[in-house]
Design a protein around this motif. Structure first.
Motif, PDB file in Angstrom:
ATOM      1  N   ILE A  26       1.803  11.683  -8.791  1.00 46.26           N
ATOM      2  CA  ILE A  26       0.841  12.323  -8.123  1.00 46.26           C
ATOM      3  C   ILE A  26       1.165  12.984  -6.596  1.00 46.26           C
ATOM      4  CG2 ILE A  26      -1.033  11.124  -9.169  1.00 46.26           C
ATOM      5  CD1 ILE A  26      -1.542  10.009  -6.532  1.00 46.26           C
ATOM      6  N   CYS A  27       2.428  12.261  -6.208  1.00 47.73           N
ATOM      7  CA  CYS A  27       2.498  12.804  -4.931  1.00 47.73           C
ATOM      8  C   CYS A  27       3.538  13.907  -4.742  1.00 47.73           C
ATOM      9  CB  CYS A  27       3.237  11.519  -4.039  1.00 47.73           C
ATOM     10  SG  CYS A  27       2.261  10.592  -3.248  1.00 47.73           S
ATOM     11  N   ASP A  28       3.336  15.034  -3.899  1.00 42.81           N
ATOM     12  CA  ASP A  28       4.169  16.068  -3.533  1.00 42.81           C
ATOM     13  C   ASP A  28       4.704  15.774  -2.203  1.00 42.81           C
ATOM     14  OD1 ASP A  28       3.906  17.678  -5.855  1.00 42.81           O
ATOM     15  OD2 ASP A  28       2.041  18.438  -5.042  1.00 42.81           O
ATOM     16  N   GLU A  29       5.677  16.249  -2.027  1.00 47.44           N
ATOM     17  CA  GLU A  29       6.376  15.985  -0.362  1.00 47.44           C
ATOM     18  C   GLU A  29       5.001  16.079   0.553  1.00 47.44           C
ATOM     19  OE1 GLU A  29       9.270  14.589   2.049  1.00 47.44           O
ATOM     20  OE2 GLU A  29       9.485  14.782  -0.148  1.00 47.44           O
ATOM     21  N   GLY A  30       5.140  15.140   1.445  1.00 46.30           N
ATOM     22  CA  GLY A  30       4.007  15.361   2.419  1.00 46.30           C
ATOM     23  C   GLY A  30       2.569  14.866   2.229  1.00 46.30           C
ATOM     24  N   VAL A  41       2.443  -5.845   0.637  1.00 41.05           N
ATOM     25  CA  VAL A  41       3.591  -5.381   1.330  1.00 41.05           C
ATOM     26  C   VAL A  41       4.268  -4.033   0.809  1.00 41.05           C
ATOM     27  CG1 VAL A  41       5.117  -6.889   0.304  1.00 41.05           C
ATOM     28  CG2 VAL A  41       5.535  -5.980   2.585  1.00 41.05           C
ATOM     29  N   SER A  42       4.128  -3.893  -0.581  1.00 43.51           N
ATOM     30  CA  SER A  42       4.971  -2.625  -1.236  1.00 43.51           C
ATOM     31  C   SER A  42       4.163  -1.293  -1.139  1.00 43.51           C
ATOM     32  CB  SER A  42       5.593  -3.047  -2.545  1.00 43.51           C
ATOM     33  OG  SER A  42       4.530  -2.840  -3.468  1.00 43.51           O
ATOM     34  N   TYR A  43       3.014  -1.617  -0.825  1.00 42.65           N
ATOM     35  CA  TYR A  43       2.167   0.058  -1.074  1.00 42.65           C
ATOM     36  C   TYR A  43       2.788   0.954  -0.126  1.00 42.65           C
ATOM     37  CZ  TYR A  43      -1.361  -2.902  -3.721  1.00 42.65           C
ATOM     38  OH  TYR A  43      -1.956  -3.546  -4.460  1.00 42.65           O
ATOM     39  N   GLN A  44       2.949   0.684   1.100  1.00 39.91           N
ATOM     40  CA  GLN A  44       3.207   1.829   2.005  1.00 39.91           C
ATOM     41  C   GLN A  44       4.835   2.222   1.576  1.00 39.91           C
ATOM     42  OE1 GLN A  44       2.768   1.482   6.346  1.00 39.91           O
ATOM     43  NE2 GLN A  44       0.826   0.107   5.911  1.00 39.91           N
ATOM     44  N   PRO A  45       5.763   1.366   1.423  1.00 36.68           N
ATOM     45  CA  PRO A  45       6.975   1.703   0.759  1.00 36.68           C
ATOM     46  C   PRO A  45       7.059   2.397  -0.490  1.00 36.68           C
ATOM     47  CG  PRO A  45       7.260  -0.440   1.556  1.00 36.68           C
ATOM     48  CD  PRO A  45       6.006  -0.074   1.531  1.00 36.68           C
ATOM     49  N   GLU A  46       6.073   2.400  -1.390  1.00 35.87           N
ATOM     50  CA  GLU A  46       5.981   3.086  -2.613  1.00 35.87           C
ATOM     51  C   GLU A  46       5.611   4.557  -2.227  1.00 35.87           C
ATOM     52  OE1 GLU A  46       7.528   1.745  -5.086  1.00 35.87           O
ATOM     53  OE2 GLU A  46       6.968  -0.422  -5.086  1.00 35.87           O
ATOM     54  N   VAL A  47       4.747   4.756  -1.262  1.00 39.21           N
ATOM     55  CA  VAL A  47       4.239   6.053  -1.044  1.00 39.21           C
ATOM     56  C   VAL A  47       5.421   6.699  -0.474  1.00 39.21           C
ATOM     57  CG1 VAL A  47       2.827   7.433   0.555  1.00 39.21           C
ATOM     58  CG2 VAL A  47       1.851   5.398  -0.837  1.00 39.21           C
ATOM     59  N   LEU A  48       6.051   6.082   0.562  1.00 31.46           N
ATOM     60  CA  LEU A  48       7.133   6.740   1.160  1.00 31.46           C
ATOM     61  C   LEU A  48       8.326   7.290   0.227  1.00 31.46           C
ATOM     62  CD1 LEU A  48       7.521   4.417   4.285  1.00 31.46           C
ATOM     63  CD2 LEU A  48       6.954   7.024   4.119  1.00 31.46           C
ATOM     64  N   GLY A  51       7.764  10.415  -1.505  1.00 27.00           N
ATOM     65  CA  GLY A  51       7.755  11.606  -0.859  1.00 27.00           C
ATOM     66  C   GLY A  51       6.415  11.803   0.219  1.00 27.00           C
ATOM     67  N   GLY A  52       5.592  10.786   0.099  1.00 27.06           N
ATOM     68  CA  GLY A  52       4.156  10.714   0.497  1.00 27.06           C
ATOM     69  C   GLY A  52       4.058  10.228   1.787  1.00 27.06           C
ATOM     70  N   VAL A  53       2.784  10.286   2.582  1.00 28.42           N
ATOM     71  CA  VAL A  53       2.676   9.862   3.881  1.00 28.42           C
ATOM     72  C   VAL A  53       1.618   8.838   3.825  1.00 28.42           C
ATOM     73  CG1 VAL A  53       2.148  10.390   6.354  1.00 28.42           C
ATOM     74  CG2 VAL A  53       3.485  12.041   4.739  1.00 28.42           C
ATOM     75  N   PRO A  54       1.902   7.463   3.874  1.00 32.25           N
ATOM     76  CA  PRO A  54       0.859   6.628   4.028  1.00 32.25           C
ATOM     77  C   PRO A  54       0.083   6.676   5.108  1.00 32.25           C
ATOM     78  CG  PRO A  54       3.184   5.361   4.378  1.00 32.25           C
ATOM     79  CD  PRO A  54       3.167   6.813   4.358  1.00 32.25           C
ATOM     80  N   VAL A  55      -1.273   6.600   5.259  1.00 24.94           N
ATOM     81  CA  VAL A  55      -2.162   6.794   6.055  1.00 24.94           C
ATOM     82  C   VAL A  55      -3.077   5.504   5.866  1.00 24.94           C
ATOM     83  CG1 VAL A  55      -4.207   8.068   7.057  1.00 24.94           C
ATOM     84  CG2 VAL A  55      -2.288   9.197   5.877  1.00 24.94           C
ATOM     85  N   LYS A  75     -10.061   9.739   8.075  1.00 23.06           N
ATOM     86  CA  LYS A  75      -8.493   9.879   8.022  1.00 23.06           C
ATOM     87  C   LYS A  75      -8.494  11.019   6.941  1.00 23.06           C
ATOM     88  CE  LYS A  75      -7.508   6.010  10.228  1.00 23.06           C
ATOM     89  NZ  LYS A  75      -6.187   6.013  10.935  1.00 23.06           N
ATOM     90  N   ILE A  76      -9.449  11.536   6.092  1.00 22.38           N
ATOM     91  CA  ILE A  76      -9.091  12.531   5.199  1.00 22.38           C
ATOM     92  C   ILE A  76      -8.946  13.823   5.746  1.00 22.38           C
ATOM     93  CG2 ILE A  76     -10.473  13.935   3.384  1.00 22.38           C
ATOM     94  CD1 ILE A  76     -12.025  11.292   2.616  1.00 22.38           C
ATOM     95  N   THR A  77      -7.674  14.533   5.174  1.00 25.23           N
ATOM     96  CA  THR A  77      -7.411  15.813   5.637  1.00 25.23           C
ATOM     97  C   THR A  77      -7.082  16.589   4.401  1.00 25.23           C
ATOM     98  OG1 THR A  77      -4.906  15.362   5.681  1.00 25.23           O
ATOM     99  CG2 THR A  77      -5.998  14.546   7.626  1.00 25.23           C
ATOM    100  N   ASP A  78      -6.518  17.838   4.701  1.00 19.69           N
ATOM    101  CA  ASP A  78      -6.486  18.865   3.857  1.00 19.69           C
ATOM    102  C   ASP A  78      -5.110  18.267   2.707  1.00 19.69           C
ATOM    103  OD1 ASP A  78      -8.298  20.410   4.294  1.00 19.69           O
ATOM    104  OD2 ASP A  78      -7.016  21.885   5.587  1.00 19.69           O
ATOM    105  N   LYS A  79      -4.446  17.163   3.313  1.00 20.69           N
ATOM    106  CA  LYS A  79      -3.271  16.906   2.856  1.00 20.69           C
ATOM    107  C   LYS A  79      -3.512  15.492   2.042  1.00 20.69           C
ATOM    108  CE  LYS A  79       0.164  19.197   5.443  1.00 20.69           C
ATOM    109  NZ  LYS A  79       1.722  18.748   6.050  1.00 20.69           N
TER     110      LYS A  79
END
Length: 87
Positions: A26-30, A41-48, A51-55, A75-79
């Motif tokens: 589901i993730c596109d860069e950014g 512990v692995s959720y943030q690294p999996e997003v990275l 190519g995603g950004v963990p918020v 925390k919701i943005t257009d991205k």
């Protein structure tokens, strides 16, 4: 039953592998993925890796570590590509 659903099953060894597959799909860069903390512990690294950004949204003990809708909305943005399910 959804047509074709019988051939669209993915089996993984564990949740980390499944989460990585989902974020990669589901993730596109950014793209931003909102993650309640504390979390596994692995959720943030999996997003990275995808190519995603963990918020992160800091969940508090006084709320049983459940994310509050107001805090997620902030925390919701257009991205934003994914947000946690609220119960």
């Amino acid at each position: 039953m959804i047509s074709g659903a019988d051939d669209e099953i993915v089996v993984t060894v564990g949740v980390s592998e499944a989460v990585k597959c989902v974020f990669t799909a589901i993730c596109d860069e950014g793209d931003e993925i909102i993650i309640p903390e504390p979390c596994f512990v692995s959720y943030q690294p999996e997003v990275l890796f995808a190519g995603g950004v963990p918020v992160t949204v800091n969940c508090k003990a006084e709320n049983n570590f459940e994310p509050l809708a107001e805090e997620i909305r902030e925390k919701i943005t257009d991205k934003t590509k994914a947000i946690p399910e609220l119960r």
